[in-house]
Design a protein around this motif. Sequence first.
Motif, PDB file in Angstrom:
ATOM      1  N   LEU A 150       0.833  -1.193   0.000  1.00  0.00           N
ATOM      2  CA  LEU A 150       0.000   0.000   0.000  1.00  0.00           C
ATOM      3  C   LEU A 150       0.870   1.245   0.000  1.00  0.00           C
ATOM      4  O   LEU A 150       1.855   1.332   0.733  1.00  0.00           O
ATOM      5  CB  LEU A 150      -0.876   0.042   1.251  1.00  0.00           C
ATOM      6  N   ASP A 151       0.482   2.200  -0.826  1.00  0.00           N
ATOM      7  CA  ASP A 151       1.145   3.493  -0.852  1.00  0.00           C
ATOM      8  C   ASP A 151       0.077   4.538  -1.159  1.00  0.00           C
ATOM      9  O   ASP A 151      -0.009   5.054  -2.262  1.00  0.00           O
ATOM     10  CB  ASP A 151       2.254   3.517  -1.898  1.00  0.00           C
ATOM     11  N   VAL A 152      -0.771   4.798  -0.170  1.00  0.00           N
ATOM     12  CA  VAL A 152      -1.876   5.740  -0.330  1.00  0.00           C
ATOM     13  C   VAL A 152      -1.394   7.123   0.086  1.00  0.00           C
ATOM     14  O   VAL A 152      -0.800   7.290   1.143  1.00  0.00           O
ATOM     15  CB  VAL A 152      -3.093   5.312   0.531  1.00  0.00           C
ATOM     16  N   ASP A 153      -1.652   8.096  -0.767  1.00  0.00           N
ATOM     17  CA  ASP A 153      -1.314   9.484  -0.484  1.00  0.00           C
ATOM     18  C   ASP A 153      -2.481  10.329  -0.997  1.00  0.00           C
ATOM     19  O   ASP A 153      -2.548  10.646  -2.183  1.00  0.00           O
ATOM     20  CB  ASP A 153      -0.010   9.864  -1.173  1.00  0.00           C
ATOM     21  N   SER A 154      -3.426  10.653  -0.108  1.00  0.00           N
ATOM     22  CA  SER A 154      -4.659  11.336  -0.511  1.00  0.00           C
ATOM     23  C   SER A 154      -4.745  12.723   0.089  1.00  0.00           C
ATOM     24  O   SER A 154      -4.412  12.934   1.242  1.00  0.00           O
ATOM     25  CB  SER A 154      -5.877  10.536  -0.056  1.00  0.00           C
ATOM     26  N   LEU A 155      -5.233  13.627  -0.716  1.00  0.00           N
ATOM     27  CA  LEU A 155      -5.487  14.993  -0.296  1.00  0.00           C
ATOM     28  C   LEU A 155      -6.993  15.211  -0.397  1.00  0.00           C
ATOM     29  O   LEU A 155      -7.571  15.100  -1.485  1.00  0.00           O
ATOM     30  CB  LEU A 155      -4.744  15.959  -1.218  1.00  0.00           C
ATOM     31  N   LEU A 156      -7.645  15.462   0.736  1.00  0.00           N
ATOM     32  CA  LEU A 156      -9.102  15.539   0.795  1.00  0.00           C
ATOM     33  C   LEU A 156      -9.550  16.902   1.293  1.00  0.00           C
ATOM     34  O   LEU A 156      -9.045  17.401   2.303  1.00  0.00           O
ATOM     35  CB  LEU A 156      -9.643  14.453   1.737  1.00  0.00           C
ATOM     36  N   GLU A 157     -10.508  17.496   0.586  1.00  0.00           N
ATOM     37  CA  GLU A 157     -11.081  18.769   1.012  1.00  0.00           C
ATOM     38  C   GLU A 157     -12.368  18.473   1.777  1.00  0.00           C
ATOM     39  O   GLU A 157     -13.266  17.813   1.273  1.00  0.00           O
ATOM     40  CB  GLU A 157     -11.379  19.649  -0.192  1.00  0.00           C
ATOM     41  N   LEU A 158     -12.440  18.947   3.013  1.00  0.00           N
ATOM     42  CA  LEU A 158     -13.627  18.741   3.833  1.00  0.00           C
ATOM     43  C   LEU A 158     -14.728  19.708   3.421  1.00  0.00           C
ATOM     44  O   LEU A 158     -14.482  20.905   3.251  1.00  0.00           O
ATOM     45  CB  LEU A 158     -13.299  18.968   5.313  1.00  0.00           C
ATOM     46  N   VAL A 159     -15.930  19.156   3.253  1.00  0.00           N
ATOM     47  CA  VAL A 159     -17.102  19.988   2.965  1.00  0.00           C
ATOM     48  C   VAL A 159     -18.209  19.557   3.908  1.00  0.00           C
ATOM     49  O   VAL A 159     -18.305  18.376   4.245  1.00  0.00           O
ATOM     50  CB  VAL A 159     -17.569  19.873   1.494  1.00  0.00           C
ATOM     51  N   PRO A 160     -19.024  20.494   4.372  1.00  0.00           N
ATOM     52  CA  PRO A 160     -20.142  20.102   5.238  1.00  0.00           C
ATOM     53  C   PRO A 160     -21.077  19.154   4.494  1.00  0.00           C
ATOM     54  O   PRO A 160     -21.359  19.352   3.310  1.00  0.00           O
ATOM     55  CB  PRO A 160     -20.836  21.425   5.555  1.00  0.00           C
ATOM     56  N   GLU A 161     -21.541  18.123   5.182  1.00  0.00           N
ATOM     57  CA  GLU A 161     -22.434  17.158   4.558  1.00  0.00           C
ATOM     58  C   GLU A 161     -23.697  17.855   4.083  1.00  0.00           C
ATOM     59  O   GLU A 161     -24.253  18.697   4.779  1.00  0.00           O
ATOM     60  CB  GLU A 161     -22.777  16.047   5.551  1.00  0.00           C
ATOM     61  N   GLY A 162     -24.132  17.515   2.880  1.00  0.00           N
ATOM     62  CA  GLY A 162     -25.325  18.139   2.303  1.00  0.00           C
ATOM     63  C   GLY A 162     -25.004  19.343   1.438  1.00  0.00           C
ATOM     64  O   GLY A 162     -25.900  19.925   0.836  1.00  0.00           O
ATOM     65  N   THR A 163     -23.747  19.739   1.364  1.00  0.00           N
ATOM     66  CA  THR A 163     -23.349  20.873   0.533  1.00  0.00           C
ATOM     67  C   THR A 163     -23.530  20.523  -0.940  1.00  0.00           C
ATOM     68  O   THR A 163     -23.119  19.451  -1.378  1.00  0.00           O
ATOM     69  CB  THR A 163     -21.870  21.249   0.788  1.00  0.00           C
ATOM     70  N   GLU A 164     -24.153  21.427  -1.677  1.00  0.00           N
ATOM     71  CA  GLU A 164     -24.325  21.241  -3.118  1.00  0.00           C
ATOM     72  C   GLU A 164     -23.028  21.658  -3.816  1.00  0.00           C
ATOM     73  O   GLU A 164     -22.563  22.778  -3.654  1.00  0.00           O
ATOM     74  CB  GLU A 164     -25.488  22.083  -3.635  1.00  0.00           C
ATOM     75  N   LEU A 165     -22.455  20.747  -4.583  1.00  0.00           N
ATOM     76  CA  LEU A 165     -21.244  21.044  -5.340  1.00  0.00           C
ATOM     77  C   LEU A 165     -21.619  21.243  -6.801  1.00  0.00           C
ATOM     78  O   LEU A 165     -22.477  20.541  -7.330  1.00  0.00           O
ATOM     79  CB  LEU A 165     -20.237  19.906  -5.202  1.00  0.00           C
ATOM     80  N   SER A 166     -20.955  22.192  -7.443  1.00  0.00           N
ATOM     81  CA  SER A 166     -21.243  22.444  -8.858  1.00  0.00           C
ATOM     82  C   SER A 166     -20.701  21.301  -9.708  1.00  0.00           C
ATOM     83  O   SER A 166     -19.843  20.523  -9.280  1.00  0.00           O
ATOM     84  CB  SER A 166     -20.606  23.771  -9.291  1.00  0.00           C
ATOM     85  N   GLN A 167     -21.206  21.211 -10.929  1.00  0.00           N
ATOM     86  CA  GLN A 167     -20.756  20.159 -11.841  1.00  0.00           C
ATOM     87  C   GLN A 167     -19.262  20.297 -12.132  1.00  0.00           C
ATOM     88  O   GLN A 167     -18.549  19.310 -12.245  1.00  0.00           O
ATOM     89  CB  GLN A 167     -21.570  20.215 -13.141  1.00  0.00           C
ATOM     90  N   ASP A 168     -18.781  21.543 -12.237  1.00  0.00           N
ATOM     91  CA  ASP A 168     -17.357  21.776 -12.484  1.00  0.00           C
ATOM     92  C   ASP A 168     -16.510  21.245 -11.328  1.00  0.00           C
ATOM     93  O   ASP A 168     -15.451  20.663 -11.547  1.00  0.00           O
ATOM     94  CB  ASP A 168     -17.075  23.266 -12.685  1.00  0.00           C
ATOM     95  N   GLU A 169     -16.971  21.457 -10.100  1.00  0.00           N
ATOM     96  CA  GLU A 169     -16.237  20.953  -8.932  1.00  0.00           C
ATOM     97  C   GLU A 169     -16.211  19.430  -8.913  1.00  0.00           C
ATOM     98  O   GLU A 169     -15.195  18.819  -8.596  1.00  0.00           O
ATOM     99  CB  GLU A 169     -16.875  21.465  -7.641  1.00  0.00           C
ATOM    100  N   LEU A 170     -17.334  18.815  -9.258  1.00  0.00           N
ATOM    101  CA  LEU A 170     -17.403  17.353  -9.255  1.00  0.00           C
ATOM    102  C   LEU A 170     -16.530  16.728 -10.346  1.00  0.00           C
ATOM    103  O   LEU A 170     -16.006  15.638 -10.177  1.00  0.00           O
ATOM    104  CB  LEU A 170     -18.861  16.886  -9.419  1.00  0.00           C
TER     105      LEU A 170
END
Length: 181
Positions: free
Chosen positions: A98-118
Amino acid sequence: MTWKAKNNIIQCLSRNRSRLKRISDAFAFARDGRVLEGTFAVADLGRLHDLLAEIDGEVTFHLQGYKGDSGESMLHLEVSGTIPLACQRCLEAVPFDLDVDSLLELVPEGTELSQDELEDDTRDFLPVVRELDVVELVEDEILLALPVAPRHEKCGLPGAADAGERINPFAKLSGLKGKPN
């Protein structure tokens, strides 16, 4: 006992063990730049069990929170270790590093994300209410990093060596071709 019942028991057990590895406020964790590191036994990662040849070993993780360039709450997760995946051809253990290196942006649950962001492949979003279960996060990232069909490089199909000469069912028909009735 059915597979579903076993899976429910495993999930309940892993939830009880994981209470120690919870972050009560993920956004404060990121804002304050906190760090959490440790190890998990592979046996504690119940959703991986069906993919493994053996339930041995452990994985090490390092989780660090920080603020992004635009002030967004971010988590950097690194996971390492070796897990014994089941070969899809012979079902023997295939060691997978295993060599996992993840960068995650926290967003409040239920937040609507734009299609561009997705559609932006440079960012991964992690919807969170407040509390974050680190065991589930680590397990999710491991599952995403695994190969679809792990196998040994020189592994043949089971029983292929014992099959002997291949018989062509149409060989007799080719001999009948061109003969009058």
